[in-house]
Design an enzyme around this catalytic site. Sequence first.
Site, PDB file in Angstrom:
ATOM      1  N   PRO A   4       1.648  16.372  10.561  1.00  0.00           N
ATOM      2  CA  PRO A   4       1.820  17.619   9.801  1.00  0.00           C
ATOM      3  C   PRO A   4       2.565  17.375   8.486  1.00  0.00           C
ATOM      4  O   PRO A   4       3.172  16.308   8.301  1.00  0.00           O
ATOM      5  CB  PRO A   4       2.649  18.486  10.731  1.00  0.00           C
ATOM      6  CG  PRO A   4       3.379  17.527  11.592  1.00  0.00           C
ATOM      7  CD  PRO A   4       2.488  16.345  11.760  1.00  0.00           C
ATOM      8  N   VAL A   5       2.518  18.363   7.602  1.00  0.00           N
ATOM      9  CA  VAL A   5       3.235  18.255   6.311  1.00  0.00           C
ATOM     10  C   VAL A   5       4.166  19.457   6.122  1.00  0.00           C
ATOM     11  O   VAL A   5       4.513  19.818   5.002  1.00  0.00           O
ATOM     12  CB  VAL A   5       2.261  18.126   5.125  1.00  0.00           C
ATOM     13  CG1 VAL A   5       1.537  16.789   5.151  1.00  0.00           C
ATOM     14  CG2 VAL A   5       1.257  19.295   5.100  1.00  0.00           C
ATOM     15  N   ARG A  32      -8.470  -0.707   4.725  1.00  0.00           N
ATOM     16  CA  ARG A  32      -7.634   0.306   4.066  1.00  0.00           C
ATOM     17  C   ARG A  32      -6.286  -0.283   3.655  1.00  0.00           C
ATOM     18  O   ARG A  32      -5.660   0.198   2.722  1.00  0.00           O
ATOM     19  CB  ARG A  32      -7.399   1.497   5.022  1.00  0.00           C
ATOM     20  CG  ARG A  32      -8.630   2.341   5.271  1.00  0.00           C
ATOM     21  CD  ARG A  32      -8.254   3.561   6.071  1.00  0.00           C
ATOM     22  NE  ARG A  32      -7.047   4.153   5.495  1.00  0.00           N
ATOM     23  CZ  ARG A  32      -6.103   4.746   6.225  1.00  0.00           C
ATOM     24  NH1 ARG A  32      -6.250   4.837   7.539  1.00  0.00           N
ATOM     25  NH2 ARG A  32      -5.030   5.275   5.659  1.00  0.00           N
ATOM     26  N   ILE A  46       8.203   7.267  16.567  1.00  0.00           N
ATOM     27  CA  ILE A  46       7.816   7.943  15.320  1.00  0.00           C
ATOM     28  C   ILE A  46       6.538   8.757  15.480  1.00  0.00           C
ATOM     29  O   ILE A  46       6.464   9.910  15.079  1.00  0.00           O
ATOM     30  CB  ILE A  46       7.636   6.912  14.167  1.00  0.00           C
ATOM     31  CG1 ILE A  46       8.882   6.038  14.022  1.00  0.00           C
ATOM     32  CG2 ILE A  46       7.274   7.628  12.874  1.00  0.00           C
ATOM     33  CD1 ILE A  46      10.136   6.779  13.558  1.00  0.00           C
ATOM     34  N   LYS A  65       0.851  -1.205   0.000  1.00  0.00           N
ATOM     35  CA  LYS A  65       0.000   0.000   0.000  1.00  0.00           C
ATOM     36  C   LYS A  65       0.881   1.249   0.000  1.00  0.00           C
ATOM     37  O   LYS A  65       0.681   2.176  -0.772  1.00  0.00           O
ATOM     38  CB  LYS A  65      -0.877   0.007   1.240  1.00  0.00           C
ATOM     39  CG  LYS A  65      -1.506   1.357   1.549  1.00  0.00           C
ATOM     40  CD  LYS A  65      -2.360   1.371   2.792  1.00  0.00           C
ATOM     41  CE  LYS A  65      -1.608   1.597   4.048  1.00  0.00           C
ATOM     42  NZ  LYS A  65      -1.267   2.988   4.357  1.00  0.00           N
ATOM     43  N   ARG A 101      -4.913  10.549   3.897  1.00  0.00           N
ATOM     44  CA  ARG A 101      -4.005  11.674   4.031  1.00  0.00           C
ATOM     45  C   ARG A 101      -2.811  11.605   3.105  1.00  0.00           C
ATOM     46  O   ARG A 101      -2.170  12.616   2.825  1.00  0.00           O
ATOM     47  CB  ARG A 101      -3.577  11.818   5.472  1.00  0.00           C
ATOM     48  CG  ARG A 101      -3.065  10.567   6.132  1.00  0.00           C
ATOM     49  CD  ARG A 101      -2.672  10.880   7.529  1.00  0.00           C
ATOM     50  NE  ARG A 101      -2.031  12.160   7.575  1.00  0.00           N
ATOM     51  CZ  ARG A 101      -0.793  12.396   7.142  1.00  0.00           C
ATOM     52  NH1 ARG A 101      -0.122  11.408   6.606  1.00  0.00           N
ATOM     53  NH2 ARG A 101      -0.259  13.584   7.218  1.00  0.00           N
ATOM     54  N   GLN A 116       7.283  19.812   6.487  1.00  0.00           N
ATOM     55  CA  GLN A 116       8.538  19.542   5.762  1.00  0.00           C
ATOM     56  C   GLN A 116       8.321  19.525   4.259  1.00  0.00           C
ATOM     57  O   GLN A 116       9.179  19.976   3.487  1.00  0.00           O
ATOM     58  CB  GLN A 116       9.125  18.189   6.225  1.00  0.00           C
ATOM     59  CG  GLN A 116       9.492  18.179   7.700  1.00  0.00           C
ATOM     60  CD  GLN A 116      10.664  19.116   7.998  1.00  0.00           C
ATOM     61  OE1 GLN A 116      11.740  18.999   7.391  1.00  0.00           O
ATOM     62  NE2 GLN A 116      10.464  20.056   8.905  1.00  0.00           N
TER      63      GLN A 116
HETATM   64  C1  EPZ Z   1       4.351   6.887   6.023  1.00  0.00           C
HETATM   65  O1  EPZ Z   1       3.556   7.904   6.602  1.00  0.00           O
HETATM   66  C2  EPZ Z   1       3.481   5.635   5.986  1.00  0.00           C
HETATM   67  N1  EPZ Z   1       2.304   5.900   5.145  1.00  0.00           N
HETATM   68  C3  EPZ Z   1       3.039   5.267   7.405  1.00  0.00           C
HETATM   69  O2  EPZ Z   1       2.291   4.060   7.320  1.00  0.00           O
HETATM   70  C4  EPZ Z   1       4.298   5.006   8.240  1.00  0.00           C
HETATM   71  O3  EPZ Z   1       3.924   4.700   9.574  1.00  0.00           O
HETATM   72  C5  EPZ Z   1       5.184   6.264   8.220  1.00  0.00           C
HETATM   73  O4  EPZ Z   1       5.507   6.609   6.849  1.00  0.00           O
HETATM   74  C6  EPZ Z   1       6.489   6.051   8.979  1.00  0.00           C
HETATM   75  O5  EPZ Z   1       7.192   4.970   8.428  1.00  0.00           O
HETATM   76  C7  EPZ Z   1       2.443   5.880   3.802  1.00  0.00           C
HETATM   77  O6  EPZ Z   1       3.523   5.646   3.273  1.00  0.00           O
HETATM   78  C8  EPZ Z   1       1.206   6.142   3.001  1.00  0.00           C
HETATM   79  P1  EPZ Z   1       6.359  10.393   7.976  1.00  0.00           P
HETATM   80  P2  EPZ Z   1       4.086   9.456   6.555  1.00  0.00           P
HETATM   81  O7  EPZ Z   1       6.208  11.614   7.145  1.00  0.00           O
HETATM   82  O8  EPZ Z   1       4.827   9.671   5.303  1.00  0.00           O
HETATM   83  C9  EPZ Z   1       6.478  13.753  11.342  1.00  0.00           C
HETATM   84  C10 EPZ Z   1       0.475   2.631   7.733  1.00  0.00           C
HETATM   85  O9  EPZ Z   1       0.030   2.114   8.755  1.00  0.00           O
HETATM   86  N2  EPZ Z   1       6.404  14.709  10.213  1.00  0.00           N
HETATM   87  O10 EPZ Z   1       7.575   9.527   7.802  1.00  0.00           O
HETATM   88  O11 EPZ Z   1       2.927  10.318   6.845  1.00  0.00           O
HETATM   89  C11 EPZ Z   1       5.200  12.935  11.484  1.00  0.00           C
HETATM   90  O12 EPZ Z   1       4.256  13.614  12.270  1.00  0.00           O
HETATM   91  C12 EPZ Z   1       0.922   4.081   7.750  1.00  0.00           C
HETATM   92  O13 EPZ Z   1       0.614   2.047   6.635  1.00  0.00           O
HETATM   93  C13 EPZ Z   1       6.457  16.074  10.487  1.00  0.00           C
HETATM   94  O14 EPZ Z   1       6.555  16.489  11.640  1.00  0.00           O
HETATM   95  O15 EPZ Z   1       5.079   9.454   7.792  1.00  0.00           O
HETATM   96  C14 EPZ Z   1       5.682  11.669  12.152  1.00  0.00           C
HETATM   97  O16 EPZ Z   1       5.752  11.877  13.549  1.00  0.00           O
HETATM   98  C15 EPZ Z   1       0.710   4.716   9.118  1.00  0.00           C
HETATM   99  N3  EPZ Z   1       6.377  16.959   9.446  1.00  0.00           N
HETATM  100  C16 EPZ Z   1       7.092  11.484  11.604  1.00  0.00           C
HETATM  101  O17 EPZ Z   1       7.479  12.760  11.057  1.00  0.00           O
HETATM  102  C17 EPZ Z   1       6.264  16.531   8.137  1.00  0.00           C
HETATM  103  O18 EPZ Z   1       6.213  17.382   7.220  1.00  0.00           O
HETATM  104  C18 EPZ Z   1       7.185  10.462  10.483  1.00  0.00           C
HETATM  105  O19 EPZ Z   1       6.195  10.799   9.523  1.00  0.00           O
HETATM  106  C19 EPZ Z   1       6.225  15.148   7.883  1.00  0.00           C
HETATM  107  C20 EPZ Z   1       6.299  14.248   8.934  1.00  0.00           C
END
Ligand code: EPZ
Length: 422
Positions: A122-123, A399, A329, A22, A92, A125
């Site tokens: 958040p996004v 999902r 995380i 996914k 999201r 970054q």
């Molecule tokens: C991806 O989410 C995965 N989803 C998640 O899988 C996975 O848990 C996560 O990576 C970590 O490995 C998809 O790939 C669709 P991040 P993502 O950006 O990209 C913070 C599942 O169960 N952050 O690596 O959203 C954030 O809040 C899902 O399949 C910021 O602060 O994760 C988090 O604490 C759940 N600002 C940490 O970084 C930002 O701009 C990691 O988030 C981006 C992220």
Amino acid sequence: MDQFLITGSSRIAGEVTISGAKNAALPLLAAMILAETSTTLHNVPSLQDVRTLIKLIAGMGIKIEKQGDTVTCDTKSIDNFYAPYDLVKTMRASILVLGPLLARFGEAEVSLPGGCAIGSRPVDQHLKAFEAMGAEISVENGYVKAKAPKGGKLIGCKFSFDMVTVGGTENVIIAATLAKGTTVLGNCALEPEVVDLANMLVAMGAKISGIGTSIMTIEGVERLHGCEYSVVADRVETGSYLAGALMTRGDVLTKKTSALLLTPVLEKFEDMGAVITTGDDWIRAQMKGRPLPVDIRTQPHPGFPTDMQAQVMAISCIADGTSTFIENIFENRFMHVPELNRLGASIQVDGHTAVVKGVESFTAAPVMATDLRASMSLVMAAATAEGESLIDRIYHIDRGYEDVENKLRSLGVNIERINTND
Ligand code: EPZ
């Protein structure tokens, strides 16, 4: 709202074929927006999140359709660059369309994704990187409005993420492929799904070096063409089914997958007493006795994946001793704990740490799924409990786990889906 009725206890044993990931399919589908000629993607799982993203991309006027596990996409008819809240709020990762729209068409209006149960997500970054590439970004009425600088092209730059972000790395790599000049990205995520995305972009004509390392260099090109590509196997689905073997003195063979995708998880399975054997495209977990306790700290890849935390916690609930879990995380990824405790576990949470005192076995009870990966931990726990357990809100599991009932039945789980009309 659908429920699962699970009658335990089952010994989880048998063979299961793993689907495409996914978390790779979603960025790959978004990246298809970049291509000027048609793209074909194979091994795409039939999941709610995939259907949602396809609907979102089709809403831009793009011709995209899924036949079986193959998605074809032709962007010639695109007529808008808009991703509406009503779709983004349910998935999201839709934010991943921002990078390709901005890079190829110089503009995009994408709803800010809400948070979700496991965290605020958040996004910042993503947006910070696009601004470093010259984009004008504003957030108005819950939408990100983005415009490329004059001339309509993003500008390559040097940028390092403040923290490792999978989605942020993916969105920015995608955008940098069509930028003017070269982009050097630091502190990139190393997840296999990021590598899969970079490999498909290269197949579309992108110029990327450092794939699979934390510093990636992307030399912008004029245009990208379509390609034919296949989604990498789902390492989290693989680990989720193998976990069932460890909970029930079982024996599970997962096919169409690779041990290289989940080495940190397999090492923990061996620490818990499993015998793991692997081949080019299969992994087998055999368990003779009761699981041994384990200590887990979730980390970005190649550390232990947060997406396997709930599933390994379910194993540790019936281990012979005390285990600890530190979730580094996400800020709120222990919502499966009260539900596992309802099934007879003995878990205490203190901030980002959960301490699990192993009990002999789970006991059946009605429980509620709270998020995608928590759902699977509850399913496996219920499958090992004597008696009937009803799991509510299982739309979460739909999902991320393709054909989940049939795959569980092939592993010996007595499971039935109940459609409640509310
Ligand atoms: C991806 O989410 C995965 N989803 C998640 O899988 C996975 O848990 C996560 O990576 C970590 O490995 C998809 O790939 C669709 P991040 P993502 O950006 O990209 C913070 C599942 O169960 N952050 O690596 O959203 C954030 O809040 C899902 O399949 C910021 O602060 O994760 C988090 O604490 C759940 N600002 C940490 O970084 C930002 O701009 C990691 O988030 C981006 C992220």
